[in-house]
Design a protein around this motif. Structure first.
Motif, PDB file in Angstrom:
ATOM      1  N   TYR A 105      28.494  12.008   7.440  1.00 53.35           N
ATOM      2  CA  TYR A 105      27.384  11.205   7.959  1.00 53.35           C
ATOM      3  C   TYR A 105      26.186  11.275   7.002  1.00 53.35           C
ATOM      4  N   GLY A 106      25.839  12.490   6.542  1.00 60.77           N
ATOM      5  CA  GLY A 106      24.724  12.648   5.619  1.00 60.77           C
ATOM      6  C   GLY A 106      24.944  11.937   4.302  1.00 60.77           C
ATOM      7  N   LEU A 107      26.188  11.926   3.829  1.00 58.44           N
ATOM      8  CA  LEU A 107      26.488  11.216   2.581  1.00 58.44           C
ATOM      9  C   LEU A 107      26.308   9.712   2.754  1.00 58.44           C
ATOM     10  N   GLY A 108      26.653   9.212   3.939  1.00 61.82           N
ATOM     11  CA  GLY A 108      26.394   7.808   4.211  1.00 61.82           C
ATOM     12  C   GLY A 108      24.908   7.478   4.162  1.00 61.82           C
ATOM     13  N   LEU A 118      25.362  10.791  -6.679  1.00 64.33           N
ATOM     14  CA  LEU A 118      25.358  12.134  -6.116  1.00 64.33           C
ATOM     15  C   LEU A 118      26.204  12.201  -4.851  1.00 64.33           C
ATOM     16  N   ALA A 119      26.123  11.177  -4.011  1.00 64.86           N
ATOM     17  CA  ALA A 119      26.909  11.165  -2.773  1.00 64.86           C
ATOM     18  C   ALA A 119      28.408  11.163  -3.070  1.00 64.86           C
ATOM     19  N   VAL A 120      28.821  10.365  -4.055  1.00 66.43           N
ATOM     20  CA  VAL A 120      30.244  10.318  -4.424  1.00 66.43           C
ATOM     21  C   VAL A 120      30.700  11.672  -4.968  1.00 66.43           C
ATOM     22  N   MET A 121      29.885  12.287  -5.824  1.00 67.40           N
ATOM     23  CA  MET A 121      30.242  13.595  -6.375  1.00 67.40           C
ATOM     24  C   MET A 121      30.374  14.639  -5.269  1.00 67.40           C
ATOM     25  N   LEU A 122      29.425  14.631  -4.332  1.00 63.94           N
ATOM     26  CA  LEU A 122      29.489  15.590  -3.228  1.00 63.94           C
ATOM     27  C   LEU A 122      30.698  15.328  -2.339  1.00 63.94           C
TER      28      LEU A 122
END
Length: 426
Positions: A105-108, A118-122
């Motif tokens: 949810y946070g990555l979204g 950064l979201a994709v890497m995480l």
């Protein structure tokens, strides 16, 4: 991403963000789908990632940022309720899946705010952590209290102390930079910890070659001392001890090359041929020694001290600072002759300090490349001579004559390559 958005009609400008979030959710969901105990799989995580983007979208559009927090709370509460309702007697309480969903949810939310890379890497890192659960559990169970202490101490050195150290030049000649000094401590501790971890993971049963390579990465001096003692107490261990010691000292050349590449790449064109010369001739000597000695028998346990022990790290930092200041002072007072004297003396016990100091002075434009190469070569030769003496005093003549021949081959390679480089530069 911006170029793609510009090609879309205005009403679909937000679509690429939803697509990226969906991809992250599907990736994490694929791993959770393989776990029968998980209450969230492919569809749940994909929808959760989309919910994160939607909540951030609505919060930004309406100016109601509290919607993001409410969405996160609902996702966590939903999954906790699902696990409580199932009431299954399982060893896994589902906390990992709940954490994965909330992270998804946070990555979204991050994707909506243009933190896409950064979201994709995480997301990829999170999926790897979920997938490699058995391996991570096995590693943690094999770690001793001593190993965990080493990791924690390195984390203190690198992640707590280093960011707090001032990054300014102090002292005479502006040679002392606290941040650079502590960074060298972290660098050496990290190299030692990596070698120590590899030694623990690979184990001693892989033979003299592997142990020599890894022992040299941890500490060639410690390896020389330990196996000289093994050779004295058990004469059958003499062939193995010789090969381990020679290989450990060969690794020093590789380590110096890596340090130069990281800290002062401009030195490499002249330093690398010298190091390669030592590796080439020393490697031929090591191969000849393996064929001649034909080592047999079981490997003894190699007891290594904590590679990131604070006392050892602080001692290295102090030594590095002293050598750096002495090198700058003697270089200014006596010219290059003073620096060469420092290289010979400090190189007897440690090559890294004078090498790192010289590379630092090169970065400050206080030393030319040729002098740095000479300093590193002299320090390495002095270190080889010191360890040759150790093998004679501790291991005895029968063992030392073979070990000294191997280390002498390394030194010969260094000198020959250095002389060739000097001839080309003349």
């Amino acid at each position: 991403m911006k170029e793609l958005i510009n090609w879309l009609p205005p009403e679909l400008a937000s679509l690429p963000r939803y697509v990226v979030a969906l991809a992250i959710g599907l990736l994490m969901g694929l791993e959770r789908e393989r776990n029968p105990a998980a209450k969230a799989g492919l569809r749940t995580l994909a929808l959760t990632a989309l919910l994160g983007v939607l909540a951030a979208h609505l919060a930004t559009t309406l100016g109601e940022l509290w919607l993001i927090a409410v969405g996160l709370f609902l996702v966590g509460a939903m999954m906790i309720a699902a696990y409580l309702h199932a009431a299954q007697q399982e060893s896994d309480p589902g906390t990992t899946t709940v954490a994965a969903l909330m992270l998804c949810y946070g990555l979204g939310v991050m994707v909506w705010h243009d933190e896409i890379q950064l979201a994709v890497m995480l997301g990829i890192v999170a999926t790897m952590l979920l997938y490699f659960k058995p391996e991570l559990r096995g590693w943690s169970q094999r770690m001793s209290r001593h190993d965990l202490l080493s990791v924690l101490q390195f984390a203190v050195l690198a992640l707590i102390i280093l960011p707090l150290v001032p990054n300014r030049n102090y002292g005479p000649y502006g040679a002392l930079n606290p941040y650079q000094i502590w960074w060298m401590v972290v660098l050496i501790a990290g190299v030692g910890l990596a070698g120590y971890a590899a030694l623990r993971l690979v184990g001693q049963e892989r033979g003299a070659v592997m142990l020599g390579l890894l022992g040299g990465l941890v500490s060639s001096t410690a390896t020389t001392l330990a196996f000289s003692r093994h050779a004295r107490t058990n004469r059958d261990m003499m062939p193995i001890a010789v090969i381990v010691i020679v290989l450990a000292n060969l690794v020093v050349e590789v380590r110096l090359g890596v340090l130069a590449a990281v800290l002062a790449p401009g030195v490499l064109p002249q330093l690398l041929p010298v190091l390669v010369g030592g590796l080439a001739i020393g490697g031929l000597g090591a191969i000849y020694g393996v064929r001649l000695l034909r080592p047999q028998g079981e490997m003894p346990a190699l007891a290594m001290a904590n590679p990131t022990e604070l006392r050892t790290a602080l001692g290295f930092g102090l030594m590095y600072a002293i050598v750096l200041l002495a090198a700058a002072w003697l270089s200014d007072w006596l010219g290059t002759r003073g620096l060469y004297a420092v290289a010979l003396v400090s190189g007897l016990t440690d090559v890294d300090a004078i090498t790192l100091s010289s590379l630092r002075l090169y970065d400050l434009d206080k030393l030319p490349v040729a002098v740095v190469v000479n300093v590193v070569t002299l320090a390495t030769l002095a270190n080889l001579a010191f360890k040759s003496l150790l093998t004679l005093v501790i291991g005895g003549w029968q063992m030392a004559r073979h070990a000294v021949a191997g280390m002498g081959a390394i030194g010969l390679g260094l000198v020959v390559a250095w002389a060739i480089m000097r001839g080309f530069s003349a």
